[in-house]
Design a protein around this motif. Structure first.
Motif, PDB file in Angstrom:
ATOM      1  N   ASN A 258       0.820  -1.207   0.000  1.00  0.00           N
ATOM      2  CA  ASN A 258       0.000   0.000   0.000  1.00  0.00           C
ATOM      3  C   ASN A 258       0.856   1.261   0.000  1.00  0.00           C
ATOM      4  O   ASN A 258       0.451   2.283  -0.539  1.00  0.00           O
TER       5      ASN A 258
ATOM      6  N   ARG B   6      -0.757   2.272  -3.109  1.00  0.00           N
ATOM      7  CA  ARG B   6      -2.015   2.794  -2.575  1.00  0.00           C
ATOM      8  C   ARG B   6      -3.099   1.727  -2.376  1.00  0.00           C
ATOM      9  O   ARG B   6      -3.694   1.691  -1.322  1.00  0.00           O
ATOM     10  N   SER B   7      -3.372   0.912  -3.389  1.00  0.00           N
ATOM     11  CA  SER B   7      -4.448  -0.068  -3.228  1.00  0.00           C
ATOM     12  C   SER B   7      -4.252  -1.255  -4.172  1.00  0.00           C
ATOM     13  O   SER B   7      -3.501  -1.191  -5.152  1.00  0.00           O
TER      14      SER B   7
END
Lengths: 210, 210
Positions: free
Chosen positions: A51, A55-56
């Motif tokens: 992450n 980020r995702s």
DNA sequence: GTCTATAGGGGGATAGAC
DNA sequence: GTCTATCCCCCTATAGAC
């Protein structure tokens, strides 16, 4: 240097290692069945780092998916756009290149096509695939051959579909084909190697069929 | 009777409605991306009922998967085992039947083959597919034609792979093919209908290629 | 048989120490 | 940049009323 049980990805930046691991796991399991923990383990890093860099899960997936489609199409676009090679030579090149490529990356076709089924719009819009292929030397040469009566089927899409079908489909159906025959993986790959030479012959015969 | 926003499954037993709904959702999304809530909603029942009838998501999936593979293979096995029809007639039948079938159930091939990739062993072991196809009239007739010099390629697996490739692959690659062409769904299906007549001609030409 | 309510666990994402 | 610990939502499955 510590030995690990399996060959893992090492010797690059952390970001690259995560991407390489994500490629492996996404290609094998698809988006939904992949856990970010699987990717972290495959990369030999901590989950939080994934992450930190991407980020995702979804953003990481989009990157992998884009690169996968691009890598797959790029080769085809290059071959189909060669002005100097003949139509027959292009068929040979596609058969040869893709059978080698998919033998090394057997999960790529079904991964690509499965994921595209749900998100074709979002995933394809960034790629200028349409122009690259529909206006290619391949399509122009096909039309010329039709005009000269050397090819019976006038629709170039049928021609391209047939070529890709003969090259790609056996790999996609591999589990089923090995189920109904008694081939092990080595024997299956030998069968695919045979097709490098057979497919150009078959395609030539189909072109003149009527 | 209350109207629902979309056409849902009604007018059968609850158990059948859940199965029908599960078929729709599993075929579309695959096992991992499917939520039992989606199935319950599609069936118009409460989530708890799914577990009441089928114990778990996995057990329900296994039933759907088994029936899907069986339904797909059954037709092929029947055609390939007909003693009276010729090899050419069998090719026509496969092309005709499967293009119609997949047009109605476009998600079945990629669903089957995606899920088989992870669990081929478990999912195929119950089905006596091997004997049904490898000892079929189709394979025997192929061998006879090879002996008579009517077919050049001696391996019947190549023959079967080619036929299935030409029939099935375009549907699997549909999102990509529509992406590179500009066909809408109706036009794509028209293209597939054309292939009912074209594939037997192409296959005949390939058989004699050398 | 069918529902509501909820237990129980898994998985994505983040806070905060180092 | 990298780790540990943890939050919190979502999803499967079940308990228990009707």
């Amino acid at each position: 240097m510590a030995k690990s049980k399996e060959a893992k990805i090492v010797d690059t930046t952390t970001e690259e290692r995560i991407k390489a691991a994500a490629r492996v796991v996404f290609h094998k399991k698809g988006y939904a069945a992949t856990r970010t923990r699987d990717i972290a383990e495959e990369a030999g890093i901590n989950l939080a780092l994934l992450n930190y860099y991407f980020r995702s899960k979804e953003k990481l997936f989009d990157i992998i998916m884009f690169e996968t489609i691009f890598g797959f199409m790029q080769n085809m676009a290059m071959v189909l756009n060669e002005e100097k090679s003949t139509l027959e030579k292009k068929v040979e090149m596609i058969a040869f290149n893709y059978i080698d490529f998919i033998t090394k990356e057997p999960n790529v076709p079904i991964f690509m096509l499965s994921e595209l089924r749900n998100n074709a719009g979002r995933l394809l819009e960034k790629l200028p695939v349409k122009q690259l292929i529909m206006t290619s030397a391949f399509f122009r040469q096909h039309q010329e051959a039709v005009a000269k009566g050397k090819i019976t089927e006038p629709n170039p899409l049928h021609f391209l579909m047939n070529l890709l079908s003969l090259v790609v489909f056996p790999f996609i159906a591999q589990p089923l084909l090995q189920g109904i025959s008694n081939l092990n993986e080595t024997q299956f790959n030998q069968l695919m190697q045979e097709r490098k030479k057979l497919i150009p012959v078959w395609v030539k015969a189909m072109m003149k069929a009527k």
